[in-house]
Design an enzyme around this catalytic site. Structure first.
Site, PDB file in Angstrom:
ATOM      1  N   GLY A   1      14.028 -26.151  47.468  1.00  0.00           N
ATOM      2  CA  GLY A   1      14.011 -27.489  46.873  1.00  0.00           C
ATOM      3  C   GLY A   1      12.608 -28.038  46.720  1.00  0.00           C
TER       4      GLY A   1
ATOM      5  N   GLY B   1      11.913 -31.118  45.628  1.00  0.00           N
ATOM      6  CA  GLY B   1      12.079 -32.559  45.453  1.00  0.00           C
ATOM      7  C   GLY B   1      11.029 -33.277  46.288  1.00  0.00           C
ATOM      8  N   PHE B   2      11.348 -34.502  46.681  1.00  0.00           N
ATOM      9  CA  PHE B   2      10.369 -35.302  47.426  1.00  0.00           C
ATOM     10  C   PHE B   2       9.966 -34.639  48.742  1.00  0.00           C
ATOM     11  CE2 PHE B   2      11.782 -38.583  44.557  1.00  0.00           C
ATOM     12  CZ  PHE B   2      10.637 -39.326  44.366  1.00  0.00           C
ATOM     13  N   GLY B   3      10.959 -34.122  49.484  1.00  0.00           N
ATOM     14  CA  GLY B   3      10.662 -33.525  50.777  1.00  0.00           C
ATOM     15  C   GLY B   3       9.963 -32.185  50.638  1.00  0.00           C
TER      16      GLY B   3
ATOM     17  N   VAL C   1      19.791 -20.974  45.358  1.00  0.00           N
ATOM     18  CA  VAL C   1      20.128 -20.360  46.643  1.00  0.00           C
ATOM     19  C   VAL C   1      21.609 -20.625  46.880  1.00  0.00           C
ATOM     20  CG1 VAL C   1      19.660 -20.365  49.122  1.00  0.00           C
ATOM     21  CG2 VAL C   1      17.803 -20.787  47.507  1.00  0.00           C
TER      22      VAL C   1
ATOM     23  N   GLU D   1      19.564 -51.874  39.661  1.00  0.00           N
ATOM     24  CA  GLU D   1      18.483 -51.617  38.699  1.00  0.00           C
ATOM     25  C   GLU D   1      19.048 -51.247  37.328  1.00  0.00           C
ATOM     26  OE1 GLU D   1      14.710 -50.495  41.405  1.00  0.00           O
ATOM     27  OE2 GLU D   1      15.941 -48.781  40.897  1.00  0.00           O
TER      28      GLU D   1
ATOM     29  N   ASP E   1      17.588 -35.790  51.868  1.00  0.00           N
ATOM     30  CA  ASP E   1      18.949 -36.249  51.568  1.00  0.00           C
ATOM     31  C   ASP E   1      20.037 -35.304  52.058  1.00  0.00           C
ATOM     32  OD1 ASP E   1      17.940 -38.422  50.314  1.00  0.00           O
ATOM     33  OD2 ASP E   1      18.815 -38.014  48.346  1.00  0.00           O
TER      34      ASP E   1
HETATM   35  C1  LIG Z   1      19.177 -42.842  40.527  1.00  0.00           C
HETATM   36  C2  LIG Z   1      18.437 -42.757  41.845  1.00  0.00           C
HETATM   37  C3  LIG Z   1      17.548 -43.760  42.194  1.00  0.00           C
HETATM   38  C4  LIG Z   1      16.849 -43.703  43.390  1.00  0.00           C
HETATM   39  N1  LIG Z   1      15.967 -44.700  43.700  1.00  0.00           N
HETATM   40  C5  LIG Z   1      15.260 -44.633  44.833  1.00  0.00           C
HETATM   41  C6  LIG Z   1      14.270 -45.633  45.124  1.00  0.00           C
HETATM   42  O1  LIG Z   1      14.077 -46.591  44.363  1.00  0.00           O
HETATM   43  N2  LIG Z   1      13.550 -45.492  46.269  1.00  0.00           N
HETATM   44  C7  LIG Z   1      13.738 -44.434  47.111  1.00  0.00           C
HETATM   45  O2  LIG Z   1      13.043 -44.322  48.122  1.00  0.00           O
HETATM   46  N3  LIG Z   1      14.654 -43.479  46.869  1.00  0.00           N
HETATM   47  C8  LIG Z   1      15.421 -43.546  45.748  1.00  0.00           C
HETATM   48  N4  LIG Z   1      16.356 -42.585  45.480  1.00  0.00           N
HETATM   49  C9  LIG Z   1      16.606 -41.537  46.487  1.00  0.00           C
HETATM   50  C10 LIG Z   1      15.551 -40.437  46.442  1.00  0.00           C
HETATM   51  O3  LIG Z   1      15.386 -39.968  45.124  1.00  0.00           O
HETATM   52  C11 LIG Z   1      15.983 -39.330  47.385  1.00  0.00           C
HETATM   53  O4  LIG Z   1      16.097 -39.861  48.678  1.00  0.00           O
HETATM   54  C12 LIG Z   1      15.002 -38.172  47.390  1.00  0.00           C
HETATM   55  O5  LIG Z   1      14.957 -37.568  46.126  1.00  0.00           O
HETATM   56  C13 LIG Z   1      15.400 -37.139  48.446  1.00  0.00           C
HETATM   57  O6  LIG Z   1      14.475 -36.102  48.450  1.00  0.00           O
HETATM   58  P1  LIG Z   1      14.924 -34.605  48.816  1.00  0.00           P
HETATM   59  O7  LIG Z   1      13.674 -33.806  48.833  1.00  0.00           O
HETATM   60  O8  LIG Z   1      15.794 -34.615  50.008  1.00  0.00           O
HETATM   61  O9  LIG Z   1      15.860 -34.162  47.605  1.00  0.00           O
HETATM   62  P2  LIG Z   1      15.581 -34.116  46.054  1.00  0.00           P
HETATM   63  O10 LIG Z   1      14.397 -34.922  45.685  1.00  0.00           O
HETATM   64  O11 LIG Z   1      16.877 -34.440  45.408  1.00  0.00           O
HETATM   65  O12 LIG Z   1      15.223 -32.591  45.794  1.00  0.00           O
HETATM   66  C14 LIG Z   1      16.134 -31.549  45.996  1.00  0.00           C
HETATM   67  C15 LIG Z   1      15.697 -30.340  45.187  1.00  0.00           C
HETATM   68  O13 LIG Z   1      16.475 -29.220  45.581  1.00  0.00           O
HETATM   69  C16 LIG Z   1      16.852 -28.472  44.450  1.00  0.00           C
HETATM   70  N5  LIG Z   1      18.076 -27.739  44.811  1.00  0.00           N
HETATM   71  C17 LIG Z   1      19.282 -28.241  45.126  1.00  0.00           C
HETATM   72  N6  LIG Z   1      20.154 -27.261  45.428  1.00  0.00           N
HETATM   73  C18 LIG Z   1      19.474 -26.099  45.289  1.00  0.00           C
HETATM   74  C19 LIG Z   1      19.839 -24.723  45.462  1.00  0.00           C
HETATM   75  N7  LIG Z   1      21.063 -24.365  45.849  1.00  0.00           N
HETATM   76  N8  LIG Z   1      18.896 -23.780  45.218  1.00  0.00           N
HETATM   77  C20 LIG Z   1      17.648 -24.136  44.805  1.00  0.00           C
HETATM   78  N9  LIG Z   1      17.265 -25.414  44.638  1.00  0.00           N
HETATM   79  C21 LIG Z   1      18.157 -26.387  44.889  1.00  0.00           C
HETATM   80  C22 LIG Z   1      17.060 -29.529  43.375  1.00  0.00           C
HETATM   81  O14 LIG Z   1      16.941 -28.977  42.084  1.00  0.00           O
HETATM   82  C23 LIG Z   1      15.947 -30.536  43.694  1.00  0.00           C
HETATM   83  O15 LIG Z   1      14.764 -30.267  42.975  1.00  0.00           O
HETATM   84  C24 LIG Z   1      17.062 -42.601  44.274  1.00  0.00           C
HETATM   85  C25 LIG Z   1      17.945 -41.594  43.923  1.00  0.00           C
HETATM   86  C26 LIG Z   1      18.630 -41.652  42.714  1.00  0.00           C
HETATM   87  C27 LIG Z   1      19.583 -40.558  42.335  1.00  0.00           C
END
Ligand SMILES: Cc1cc2nc3c(=O)[nH]c(=O)nc-3n(C[C@H](O)[C@H](O)[C@H](O)COP(=O)(O)OP(=O)(O)OC[C@H]3O[C@@H](n4cnc5c(N)ncnc54)[C@H](O)[C@@H]3O)c2cc1C
Length: 431
Positions: A11, A13-15, A80, A169, A302
């Protein structure tokens, strides 16, 4: 010679991005970053793509381009499907990859509290595809109403379920689009008559915020002609219909478009993980964002449920994922060096949400801001955290343009593929 350790991160994403940035500084570590999509997505601005303010490329950036200077990082675009914890391998469709350490940062998907059948009647907002689908359908609803003004009332009726930051929003932004931005572009209809209904099961909007700010947000949305329904629990959803249980009894609402912004659950990957999960399918991690039996696996953001010292679960927000990403990277570097680990501690700097043009609520280190000041803070913070210089500049220019002209520049209807087209696309991808 120092042994090279292999860290796999699932992943970007943010983390995941924060983890890779910190780990990559240690050149003795080899990193494989795997994501099923080729871009990092700035989800907090998805609603602006859905409401035609920003374009998809403003809030997404190719992962490969973010990593091109980090020579010890290999990026793989793949999904994955499973984790073989005993053999320390992750499983992709057609291969396995071994790891010394694993960071699971796969995030969440739209969740329906067990009512998965509601998915077909509603639109979620979690991916770029989701945002584009909402944008297309909303813009199309106005086009259809212009063609059939006799049905405009039904066509321009939208329900948003979920009064958290995303729902608030999106409601504010849709109200702005329909009630002021596009009205002069139509001749047969008055888009100011669009009906936007925001439904929340609890007693307050944005319940994670201070109550004063929740009340402010409701008042400001209502001033923008959004109908806010609190204490209204969704009992069922059918085609264009939402069945509610409210304090005044049961109600049935109809709408042309129903948007679901009420919940998320961890991605499917966790189902195959075999470790304890909560109701939202999030993995329950220990104080080190890891597992007692598998200290080489870190799980963050998340997709996990991390309980702080008081037993309270941390919220699913980007700040938690980013801090946990940096923590997991430091912990792995410390483990490699044989150092003792300290538990993860979250620093809550506050939260913010926009209500619309020149209006937002923010709670920063316990200090409350509303209105124009809150909005400026919201703009600044979202630009600061946006990944990639090009995206920061592009968003700033678009926002300035929209602010000066009351315009929403991304009003293109780009048809998303239908079922048959999707199947044929999948077929050619598999070949
Ligand atoms: C519409 C919306 C608005 C939001 N607004 C806010 C806000 O204003 N402020 C705030 O703090 N937070 C906000 N959030 C929440 C924030 O975006 C999440 O908390 C954050 O993205 C979590 O980060 P993460 O790294 O856990 O997951 P993510 O950022 O979701 O990243 C997960 C990554 O894993 C990848 N992935 C998933 N499954 C697999 C797999 N099986 N194999 C390979 N790759 C995979 C995905 O493609 C993705 O790139 C919002 C979320 C949404 C949906």
């Amino acid at each position: 010679m120092k042994e090279t350790k292999h860290v796999v991160i699932i992943g970007a994403g943010f983390g995941g991005l924060q983890a890779v940035k910190k780990l990559a500084k240690d050149k003795s570590i080899r990193i494989t970053l795997i994501d099923r999509s080729n871009h990092h997505l700035f989800q907090p601005l998805l609603y602006q793509v859905a409401s035609a303010v920003l374009s998809p490329a403003d809030i997404a950036i190719p992962i490969r381009s973010l990593m091109h200077k980090k020579k010890n990082v290999t990026v793989l675009m793949d999904t994955v499907t499973e984790i073989d914890k005993e053999n320390k391998q992750i499983i992709l469709d057609d291969k396995r990859i071994s790891y010394d350490y694993l960071i699971l940062a796969a995030g969440a998907k739209t969740g329906y509290f067990g009512h998965n059948d509601w998915m077909k009647y509603t639109l979620g907002l979690k991916t770029l595809f989701d945002a584009l689908r909402i944008r297309n359908l909303i813009l199309k609803s106005f086009e259809k109403a212009e063609n059939h003004p006799e049905s405009a009332k039904e066509l321009m009726k939208y329900i948003i379920i979920g009064g958290g930051p995303t729902g608030v929003e999106l409601a504010g932004s849709l109200a702005e689009l329909s009630h002021s931005i596009i009205n002069n572009d139509f001749r047969n209809i008055d888009t100011r008559k669009s009906e936007i209904i925001l439904i929340e099961g609890g007693a307050d909007l944005i319940p994670s915020f201070n109550r004063e700010l929740s009340i402010y947000a409701k008042k400001k949305l209502e001033k923008r002609n959004v109908r806010v329904m609190l204490n209204s629990r969704v009992m069922n959803i059918e085609d264009n219909k939402v069945f509610l249980k409210t304090s005044e009894g049961e109600k049935t609402l109809t709408a042309n478009i129903i948007i679901w912004a009420a919940g998320v659950e961890a991605v499917n990957l966790n189902n195959t993980f075999g470790l304890p999960e909560d109701k939202q399918k999030r993995l329950i991690v220990n104080r080190y964002c890891s597992f007692d039996e598998y200290p080489e696996i870190y799980a963050i953001g998340d997709s996990v449920n991390f309980r702080d010292e008081d037993g309270k679960s941390l919220p699913g927000v980007s700040a938690v994922a980013m801090q946990q990403g940096r923590y997991a990277a430091s912990a792995i570097r410390d483990l490699i060096k044989g150092k003792e680990l300290k538990p993860f501690k979250y620093t809550d700097k506050g939260s913010m949400a926009t209500i619309g043009r020149k209006d937002a609520v923010a709670d920063i280190f316990g200090i409350k801001f509303t209105g124009f000041i809150g909005w400026l803070m919201w703009l600044g913070l979202h630009l600061f955290y946006q990944v990639g210089f090009k995206n920061k500049v592009s968003i700033l220019i678009t926002w300035m343009w929209s602010y000066l002209t009351f315009g929403a520049s991304a009003r293109l209807i780009q048809d998303t593929p239908g079922k048959e087209e999707l199947e044929s696309m999948l077929y050619s991808l598999k070949k």
